[in-house]
Design a protein around this motif. Structure first.
Motif, PDB file in Angstrom:
ATOM      1  N   VAL A   1       1.316   8.529   4.760  1.00 56.07           N
ATOM      2  CA  VAL A   1       2.533   7.853   5.231  1.00 56.07           C
ATOM      3  C   VAL A   1       2.476   7.667   6.740  1.00 56.07           C
ATOM      4  O   VAL A   1       2.803   6.606   7.267  1.00 56.07           O
ATOM      5  CB  VAL A   1       3.796   8.633   4.814  1.00 56.07           C
ATOM      6  CG1 VAL A   1       5.004   8.158   5.587  1.00 56.07           C
ATOM      7  CG2 VAL A   1       4.046   8.466   3.332  1.00 56.07           C
ATOM      8  N   ARG A   2       2.018   8.694   7.442  1.00 61.35           N
ATOM      9  CA  ARG A   2       1.899   8.567   8.904  1.00 61.35           C
ATOM     10  C   ARG A   2       0.888   7.477   9.261  1.00 61.35           C
ATOM     11  O   ARG A   2       1.106   6.689  10.181  1.00 61.35           O
ATOM     12  CB  ARG A   2       1.466   9.902   9.513  1.00 61.35           C
ATOM     13  CG  ARG A   2       2.628  10.875   9.626  1.00 61.35           C
ATOM     14  CD  ARG A   2       2.189  12.195  10.219  1.00 61.35           C
ATOM     15  NE  ARG A   2       3.340  13.090  10.350  1.00 61.35           N
ATOM     16  CZ  ARG A   2       3.251  14.418  10.329  1.00 61.35           C
ATOM     17  NH1 ARG A   2       2.083  15.004  10.187  1.00 61.35           N
ATOM     18  NH2 ARG A   2       4.335  15.143  10.471  1.00 61.35           N
ATOM     19  N   MET A   3      -0.215   7.453   8.507  1.00 57.81           N
ATOM     20  CA  MET A   3      -1.244   6.447   8.808  1.00 57.81           C
ATOM     21  C   MET A   3      -0.710   5.036   8.582  1.00 57.81           C
ATOM     22  O   MET A   3      -0.925   4.141   9.402  1.00 57.81           O
ATOM     23  CB  MET A   3      -2.487   6.683   7.935  1.00 57.81           C
ATOM     24  CG  MET A   3      -3.346   7.841   8.415  1.00 57.81           C
ATOM     25  SD  MET A   3      -4.625   8.265   7.213  1.00 57.81           S
ATOM     26  CE  MET A   3      -5.820   6.975   7.534  1.00 57.81           C
ATOM     27  N   ILE A   4      -0.017   4.855   7.449  1.00 56.86           N
ATOM     28  CA  ILE A   4       0.456   3.501   7.135  1.00 56.86           C
ATOM     29  C   ILE A   4       1.613   3.098   8.050  1.00 56.86           C
ATOM     30  O   ILE A   4       1.635   2.005   8.600  1.00 56.86           O
ATOM     31  CB  ILE A   4       0.879   3.389   5.655  1.00 56.86           C
ATOM     32  CG1 ILE A   4      -0.323   3.649   4.747  1.00 56.86           C
ATOM     33  CG2 ILE A   4       1.486   2.026   5.366  1.00 56.86           C
ATOM     34  CD1 ILE A   4       0.006   3.725   3.280  1.00 56.86           C
ATOM     35  N   VAL A   5       2.564   4.023   8.235  1.00 54.59           N
ATOM     36  CA  VAL A   5       3.764   3.674   8.997  1.00 54.59           C
ATOM     37  C   VAL A   5       3.445   3.518  10.486  1.00 54.59           C
ATOM     38  O   VAL A   5       3.896   2.571  11.122  1.00 54.59           O
ATOM     39  CB  VAL A   5       4.878   4.728   8.779  1.00 54.59           C
ATOM     40  CG1 VAL A   5       6.037   4.502   9.725  1.00 54.59           C
ATOM     41  CG2 VAL A   5       5.357   4.689   7.337  1.00 54.59           C
ATOM     42  N   LEU A   6       2.659   4.416  11.041  1.00 52.81           N
ATOM     43  CA  LEU A   6       2.435   4.389  12.486  1.00 52.81           C
ATOM     44  C   LEU A   6       1.201   3.597  12.889  1.00 52.81           C
ATOM     45  O   LEU A   6       1.191   2.912  13.897  1.00 52.81           O
ATOM     46  CB  LEU A   6       2.335   5.824  13.027  1.00 52.81           C
ATOM     47  CG  LEU A   6       3.541   6.727  12.734  1.00 52.81           C
ATOM     48  CD1 LEU A   6       3.322   8.101  13.319  1.00 52.81           C
ATOM     49  CD2 LEU A   6       4.829   6.121  13.280  1.00 52.81           C
ATOM     50  N   LYS A   7       0.144   3.715  12.081  1.00 47.15           N
ATOM     51  CA  LYS A   7      -1.131   3.127  12.466  1.00 47.15           C
ATOM     52  C   LYS A   7      -1.347   1.763  11.842  1.00 47.15           C
ATOM     53  O   LYS A   7      -2.163   0.985  12.314  1.00 47.15           O
ATOM     54  CB  LYS A   7      -2.247   4.032  11.937  1.00 47.15           C
ATOM     55  CG  LYS A   7      -3.105   4.703  12.969  1.00 47.15           C
ATOM     56  CD  LYS A   7      -4.274   5.352  12.212  1.00 47.15           C
ATOM     57  CE  LYS A   7      -4.958   6.386  13.045  1.00 47.15           C
ATOM     58  NZ  LYS A   7      -6.019   7.054  12.283  1.00 47.15           N
ATOM     59  N   GLY A   8      -0.652   1.511  10.728  1.00 45.08           N
ATOM     60  CA  GLY A   8      -0.881   0.264  10.009  1.00 45.08           C
ATOM     61  C   GLY A   8      -2.146   0.300   9.174  1.00 45.08           C
ATOM     62  O   GLY A   8      -2.775  -0.730   8.951  1.00 45.08           O
TER      63      GLY A   8
ATOM     64  N   VAL B   1       0.844  -1.201   0.000  1.00 48.41           N
ATOM     65  CA  VAL B   1       0.000   0.000   0.000  1.00 48.41           C
ATOM     66  C   VAL B   1       0.875   1.244   0.000  1.00 48.41           C
ATOM     67  O   VAL B   1       0.628   2.213  -0.725  1.00 48.41           O
ATOM     68  CB  VAL B   1      -0.944  -0.007   1.223  1.00 48.41           C
ATOM     69  CG1 VAL B   1      -1.805   1.246   1.230  1.00 48.41           C
ATOM     70  CG2 VAL B   1      -1.805  -1.247   1.220  1.00 48.41           C
ATOM     71  N   LEU B   2       1.930   1.196   0.818  1.00 49.21           N
ATOM     72  CA  LEU B   2       2.840   2.333   0.924  1.00 49.21           C
ATOM     73  C   LEU B   2       3.455   2.664  -0.441  1.00 49.21           C
ATOM     74  O   LEU B   2       3.475   3.816  -0.881  1.00 49.21           O
ATOM     75  CB  LEU B   2       3.940   1.992   1.934  1.00 49.21           C
ATOM     76  CG  LEU B   2       4.767   3.152   2.500  1.00 49.21           C
ATOM     77  CD1 LEU B   2       3.871   4.184   3.131  1.00 49.21           C
ATOM     78  CD2 LEU B   2       5.757   2.615   3.533  1.00 49.21           C
ATOM     79  N   TYR B   3       3.945   1.629  -1.127  1.00 53.20           N
ATOM     80  CA  TYR B   3       4.586   1.857  -2.428  1.00 53.20           C
ATOM     81  C   TYR B   3       3.575   2.213  -3.504  1.00 53.20           C
ATOM     82  O   TYR B   3       3.861   3.017  -4.385  1.00 53.20           O
ATOM     83  CB  TYR B   3       5.411   0.636  -2.836  1.00 53.20           C
ATOM     84  CG  TYR B   3       6.819   0.729  -2.326  1.00 53.20           C
ATOM     85  CD1 TYR B   3       7.167   0.191  -1.104  1.00 53.20           C
ATOM     86  CD2 TYR B   3       7.795   1.414  -3.047  1.00 53.20           C
ATOM     87  CE1 TYR B   3       8.451   0.311  -0.604  1.00 53.20           C
ATOM     88  CE2 TYR B   3       9.081   1.538  -2.563  1.00 53.20           C
ATOM     89  CZ  TYR B   3       9.411   0.985  -1.343  1.00 53.20           C
ATOM     90  OH  TYR B   3      10.680   1.112  -0.858  1.00 53.20           O
ATOM     91  N   LEU B   4       2.390   1.641  -3.421  1.00 56.60           N
ATOM     92  CA  LEU B   4       1.350   1.992  -4.387  1.00 56.60           C
ATOM     93  C   LEU B   4       1.053   3.484  -4.297  1.00 56.60           C
ATOM     94  O   LEU B   4       0.994   4.193  -5.305  1.00 56.60           O
ATOM     95  CB  LEU B   4       0.081   1.176  -4.104  1.00 56.60           C
ATOM     96  CG  LEU B   4      -1.090   1.458  -5.039  1.00 56.60           C
ATOM     97  CD1 LEU B   4      -0.767   0.997  -6.453  1.00 56.60           C
ATOM     98  CD2 LEU B   4      -2.355   0.748  -4.544  1.00 56.60           C
ATOM     99  N   PHE B   5       0.903   3.956  -3.059  1.00 54.42           N
ATOM    100  CA  PHE B   5       0.589   5.368  -2.881  1.00 54.42           C
ATOM    101  C   PHE B   5       1.759   6.238  -3.315  1.00 54.42           C
ATOM    102  O   PHE B   5       1.581   7.256  -3.980  1.00 54.42           O
ATOM    103  CB  PHE B   5       0.221   5.648  -1.417  1.00 54.42           C
ATOM    104  CG  PHE B   5      -0.590   6.897  -1.258  1.00 54.42           C
ATOM    105  CD1 PHE B   5      -1.977   6.839  -1.295  1.00 54.42           C
ATOM    106  CD2 PHE B   5       0.024   8.127  -1.114  1.00 54.42           C
ATOM    107  CE1 PHE B   5      -2.733   7.992  -1.185  1.00 54.42           C
ATOM    108  CE2 PHE B   5      -0.729   9.280  -0.996  1.00 54.42           C
ATOM    109  CZ  PHE B   5      -2.115   9.213  -1.029  1.00 54.42           C
ATOM    110  N   ALA B   6       2.986   5.822  -2.935  1.00 55.32           N
ATOM    111  CA  ALA B   6       4.175   6.591  -3.321  1.00 55.32           C
ATOM    112  C   ALA B   6       4.279   6.674  -4.839  1.00 55.32           C
ATOM    113  O   ALA B   6       4.638   7.716  -5.394  1.00 55.32           O
ATOM    114  CB  ALA B   6       5.428   5.941  -2.739  1.00 55.32           C
ATOM    115  N   ALA B   7       3.948   5.579  -5.521  1.00 56.86           N
ATOM    116  CA  ALA B   7       4.052   5.541  -6.983  1.00 56.86           C
ATOM    117  C   ALA B   7       3.129   6.577  -7.613  1.00 56.86           C
ATOM    118  O   ALA B   7       3.537   7.345  -8.493  1.00 56.86           O
ATOM    119  CB  ALA B   7       3.697   4.144  -7.489  1.00 56.86           C
TER     120      ALA B   7
END
Lengths: 247, 373
Positions: free
Chosen positions: B334-341, B261-267
């Motif tokens: 990014v904060r949601m994915i990295v910190l909250k999962g 999800v992180l990379y999809l969004f970054a892309a």
């Protein structure tokens, strides 16, 4: 009847109130070396840019290689080569890389690119420089290379905008040999210049003054018409009346 | 497609030719990500406090000791009166003054009430607010114990009902600043690198005159823009990956949510960002112009994206601007994915927002790039 590759009728370009090109009309035959003369600011480059599909005309009609300059620029671009006043190959790429790129975007097949670039490098005597950056070449070589790249995809017409500016006389001579060779292979040459000796090399020349075409004929006929010995004098007689100051 | 291949080959060649720029694109954000979050620490410690004790009693001594023991304060010896202490605030040596009036202990024991004065240097708003807050909680704590002390002295049971609040910080249990700031800084650095290199690229061809040679070829507008986009996109993804490695190796922050999800969004974010840079490039006549325009927007991105401040507490107009900048959404995600999962379902609004940004900005850049003028 000869095939016309460029037909121009009352072609005009205005920038606001300024009329850069004023209703010019002419025709260029296939395989011809067509010279476009004029002082700086006379409108040569603007006229050429319209024919190359880089600039929309304000009014008038023109077709290049059979395609309309208003609507079919994409088709025009497939059929022409162009070399501008400013050296515009990629200076940070090597000779071979530049050739491959421009050959590629014009749709020359990969094998053909390889074959032609080898023979081109050989012809120009640049074998030892082929893998050097273009930016490191002397100006004369750059110009010859730029011309070779402009006709690499074997276009119907090649437009040359003051191709020999700043180049030494020997290189200019070699450059014109290349132009003749290209013309002999069937490529129509449309060239602007303000070197009058070069004008003598052309099949026909036009002289532009203040955005208008003031004369159009073979160099011999023009000299006869104005009763002078050289194109230099023809040009001087015509350009003397120019209102626009050179830029 | 064949033409695009030649364009890409040329773009990659040019990028890899300039080794120092290439190195800078990777080394600079890595170093900055290591340094900046360490310096951008909003936890306030070592607040300089001048205490003027006019009472010299055992209770006032107790309060002074308690303030010192909290760990947030450092005593400044500033004399014996408020007048003497004030110049220390004026010249910046002290951040706050606490004045304990004479009769402090007597009034407390007899009347159960006593005021003390706190003066705070308000220039550094954050430090002032936090310092006053810490001091307040220290005094509140002192108050609570005071009850017991007084009870001990007077032997009277004084049962006063008190609401005691306990709270816990979710997703960042120790309320550590780095968890909040590091993912944000990572996004910011990615944005700066991607924004500047793309903004300066097409305009570089304009300056060199090579764009004219491109314009006279049959290369299609989208092919040209895509040719510029793809190499920077690849570089952006590498920078992002490096950033995640630093985030994990240096700060021990490992994404709770999925990398997919992180990379999809970054892309998608990079496509939007690079489209924006290329748009700037199509509007600029030279590299200096492009630099200034890019700088203008980067400052807005940096300060209005919710990196340092909460977007929700901005005035409505500022919030609207914040929501119109792609980076705001990426920082949030990014904060949601990295910190909250958080998973894709949680961020789908932002995701569609970002796709919209990508389409609009790139469409605009392609539209504004004119092969015939």
């Amino acid at each position: 009847m000869e095939e016309k590759v460029i037909i121009c009728k009352e072609l005009t370009k205005k920038f606001g109130d300024f009329i850069a090109v004023d209703k010019i009309s002419f025709e260029v035959n296939k395989g011809e070396i067509f010279g476009f003369l004029g002082a700086n600011g006379a409108g040569k480059t603007t006229a050429m840019r319209m024919l190359c599909g880089l600039s929309f005309p304000s009014s008038g009609e023109a077709s290049v290689a059979g395609f309309n300059v208003y609507r079919q620029q994409q088709y025009i671009k497939r059929n022409i080569g162009y070399m501008s006043q400013k050296f515009s190959l990629y200076e940070d790429l090597t000779i071979l890389e530049n050739i491959r790129f421009f050959g590629g975007v014009y749709g020359v097949p990969a094998k053909e690119i390889k074959r032609r670039s080898n023979s081109l490098v050989e012809k120009l005597g640049l074998q030892s420089e082929a893998k050097k950056k273009v930016g490191d070449l002397p100006l004369g070589w750059k110009q010859k290379l730029a011309f070779s790249v402009a006709i690499f995809h074997q276009p119907k017409i090649v437009f040359l905008d003051e191709p020999t500016g700043g180049v030494d006389p020997v290189t200019r001579r070699q450059f014109w040999d290349m132009i003749y060779e290209a013309a002999a292979s069937g490529i129509t040459i449309f060239v602007t210049t303000h070197y009058m000796d070069e004008a003598e090399y052309c099949n026909r020349i036009t002289v532009m003054v203040d955005g208008k075409i003031e004369a159009l004929d073979t160099p011999q006929n023009l000299k006869k018409q104005f009763a002078v010995k050289s194109i230099d004098d023809v040009f001087y007689q015509l350009a003397r009346g120019a209102k626009r100051s050179a830029d | 497609m064949r033409v695009l291949r030649y364009i890409l080959q040329k773009e990659f060649l040019q990028i890899f030719r300039d080794k120092s720029i290439l190195a800078m694109m990777f080394v600079m954000p890595t170093i900055q990500l290591i340094i900046i979050p360490l310096a951008m620490n909003f936890d306030v410690k070592d607040i300089n406090i001048a205490i003027v004790d006019n009472d010299h009693s055992s209770l006032s001594q107790k309060l002074v000791t308690k303030v010192g023991a909290s760990g947030y304060f450092r005593y400044i010896n500033a004399g014996t009166s408020y007048q003497k202490a004030l110049p220390y605030i004026e010249n910046g040596a002290a951040d706050m003054i606490m004045e304990i009036p004479a009769g402090f202990e007597r009034n407390l024991v007899r009347e159960g009430i006593q005021k003390i004065a706190i003066s705070v240097d308000g220039i550094n708003g954050t430090k002032a607010a936090l310092g006053a807050g810490y001091l307040n909680s220290v005094i509140a704590d002192f108050n609570k114990n005071l009850q017991l002390n007084i009870i001990a002295i007077t032997k009277q049971p004084a049962a006063q009902p008190v609401i005691d609040i306990t709270f816990s910080n979710w997703y960042n249990p120790l309320s550590e600043y780095k968890y909040y700031i590091v993912p944000g800084v990572l996004v910011l650095l990615l944005t700066l690198i991607g924004g500047f290199i793309s903004a300066l690229n097409i305009v570089k061809e304009k300056e060199a005159g090579t764009i004219e040679q491109i314009n006279v070829t049959p290369v299609k507008k989208w092919e040209f823009i895509a040719g510029k986009m793809v190499p920077f996109w690849v570089i952006g993804m590498i920078v992002f990956t490096l950033g995640l490695i630093v985030t994990w190796a240096v700060y021990g922050i490992f994404p709770e949510g999925s990398f997919g999800v992180l990379y999809l969004f970054a892309a998608v974010y990079l496509v939007a960002l690079l489209g924006f840079g290329l748009l700037i490039s199509t509007y600029s006549a030279n590299q200096l112009q492009a630099m200034f325009i890019a700088f203008f927007f980067m400052m807005i991105f940096m300060l209005m994206s919710g990196l340092f401040t909460s977007v929700e507490s901005m005035p409505a107009w500022a919030g609207a601007i914040a929501h119109l900048t792609p980076i705001t959404h990426f920082i949030k995600v990014v904060r949601m994915i990295v910190l909250k999962g958080s998973d894709l379902g949680d961020i789908k609004t932002e995701f569609f927002y970002m796709i919209l940004f990508a389409v609009v900005l790139n469409g605009w850049a392609i539209w504004n790039y004119k092969k015939t003028t």
